[in-house]
Design an enzyme around this catalytic site. Structure first.
Site, mmCIF file in Angstrom:
data_model
loop_
_atom_site.group_PDB
_atom_site.id
_atom_site.type_symbol
_atom_site.label_atom_id
_atom_site.label_comp_id
_atom_site.label_asym_id
_atom_site.label_seq_id
_atom_site.Cartn_x
_atom_site.Cartn_y
_atom_site.Cartn_z
ATOM 1 N N LYS A 24 2.172 -11.405 45.135
ATOM 2 C CA LYS A 24 1.824 -10.007 45.412
ATOM 3 C C LYS A 24 3.044 -9.109 45.222
ATOM 4 O O LYS A 24 2.965 -8.052 44.582
ATOM 5 C CB LYS A 24 1.260 -9.908 46.832
ATOM 6 C CG LYS A 24 0.957 -8.504 47.328
ATOM 7 C CD LYS A 24 2.061 -7.940 48.219
ATOM 8 C CE LYS A 24 2.283 -8.744 49.472
ATOM 9 N NZ LYS A 24 3.319 -8.149 50.341
ATOM 10 N N LYS B 55 12.734 -3.082 49.097
ATOM 11 C CA LYS B 55 12.149 -4.413 49.327
ATOM 12 C C LYS B 55 11.662 -5.020 48.012
ATOM 13 O O LYS B 55 11.801 -6.230 47.786
ATOM 14 C CB LYS B 55 11.002 -4.330 50.330
ATOM 15 C CG LYS B 55 10.291 -5.673 50.599
ATOM 16 C CD LYS B 55 11.268 -6.737 51.148
ATOM 17 C CE LYS B 55 10.657 -8.120 51.203
ATOM 18 N NZ LYS B 55 9.703 -8.317 52.297
ATOM 19 N N SER C 277 5.238 -5.656 53.576
ATOM 20 C CA SER C 277 5.756 -5.410 52.223
ATOM 21 C C SER C 277 4.592 -4.947 51.361
ATOM 22 O O SER C 277 3.714 -5.740 51.009
ATOM 23 C CB SER C 277 6.373 -6.693 51.649
ATOM 24 O OG SER C 277 7.530 -7.042 52.367
#
Length: 303
Positions: A245, A177, A102
């Site tokens: 993140k 995502k 990701s």
């Protein structure tokens, strides 16, 4: 040509919480898999389970038809793929690189452009479903890239997940995502607030969560996380550090396209605060601990 177990050797980079069970599911599907990760003991365990081990990224990529990267963030993808001795220096021309990490959509686009210059095909294919979804091979896989490459990779994806969708050109998988991580974080925060509200109200928490999950408030988050929340067990299936993140990716990408994400921005701050409080290594369901602190409770007290 479809990448089936009969004609495909896979190099797999990254045997973390998600990568290890994914690589093992490829073995179970009949693929020959050569894996590399930074921890030698994880490679040894993978070899004991029937896989092959590599001593470097270069060794894992050489001789492979498909290389899958499953590493924490954009810097690790850049190092594994773009740097000297990385995947692009070693994967054969015509080979397929599938990045399932990701990362930022922009990094995926940069990787795709660099790979194209070497005659290497790419797909960005981040996943959702957490550790349990990886183990059970029921991940949701959101893919960016060309239709032809997606079709070729379908047998590989089918060994790893259940919902597999081509979302658009390079970078599209990462954009979807990011949206996934926005929804998941806001959902977990709502569950966390409900849990503390119910507890402080004296309601039977198990009963309350059970009936909530049977109605419109029900979610995969509640299904997957309620038992561990009830037990106060925040062993990481997906770490707060990683969701921190991802929330940075969401807020930056949304700003770039002019999309307002006010709830996402607030939850991004709550995730960051939880990390600053020392809980970054815990599962993202540990947002409950943050709500407890805000409510004047010691999260390490009785559950």
């Amino acid at each position: 040509m479809a990448h089936t177990p009969e004609n495909t050797k896979i190099g797999f980079i990254g045997l973390g919480i998600m990568g290890a069970p994914m690589a093992r599911n490829l073995l179970k599907a009949g693929y020959e898999v050569t894996a590399y990760t930074l921890e030698p003991e994880k490679i040894e365990a993978f070899v004991k389970d029937g896989g092959k081990g590599a001593s470097s990224i270069a060794e894992a990529a050489r001789g492979a038809d498909v290389v899958i990267t499953m590493v924490p963030a954009s810097p690790q993808v850049e190092e594994a793929v773009l740097h000297k001795g990385g995947v692009l220096d070693n994967l054969r021309e015509g080979g397929l690189l599938i990045d399932m990490s990701s990362i930022t959509p922009q990094t995926s686009i940069e990787v795709a452009e660099a790979a194209r210059a070497r005659g290497i095909r790419t797909l960005d294919a981040p996943v959702s479903g957490g550790e349990a979804g990886a183990i059970e091979a029921v991940l949701s896989i959101m893919v960016g890239g060309e239709q032809e490459d997606f079709d070729a990779a379908k047998p590989v994806f089918e060994a790893l997940g259940r919902t597999i969708v081509l979302c658009g050109p390079a970078g599209s998988g990462q954009t979807v995502k990011a949206a996934n991580q926005l929804i998941v974080a806001v959902n977990i925060q709502a569950v966390a607030e409900a849990v503390v509200f119910l507890q402080k109200s004296g309601v039977d928490l198990r009963a309350g969560l059970e009936v909530l999950n049977g109605g419109l408030a029900g979610s995969t988050v509640l299904t997957r996380k309620k038992d561990s929340i009830l037990a106060g067990d925040y062993k990481p299936g997906f770490k707060i550090d990683l969701h921190h993140k991802d929330m940075g990716i969401v807020t930056d990408a949304a700003r770039a396209v002019g999309a307002a994400v006010p709830a996402g921005a607030l939850v991004a701050q709550l995730v960051a605060a939880l990390r600053a409080q020392g809980d970054g290594g815990l599962d993202h369901s540990a947002l409950v601990r943050g709500v407890k602190r805000l409510s004047g409770e010691n999260p390490d007290g009785a559950h």
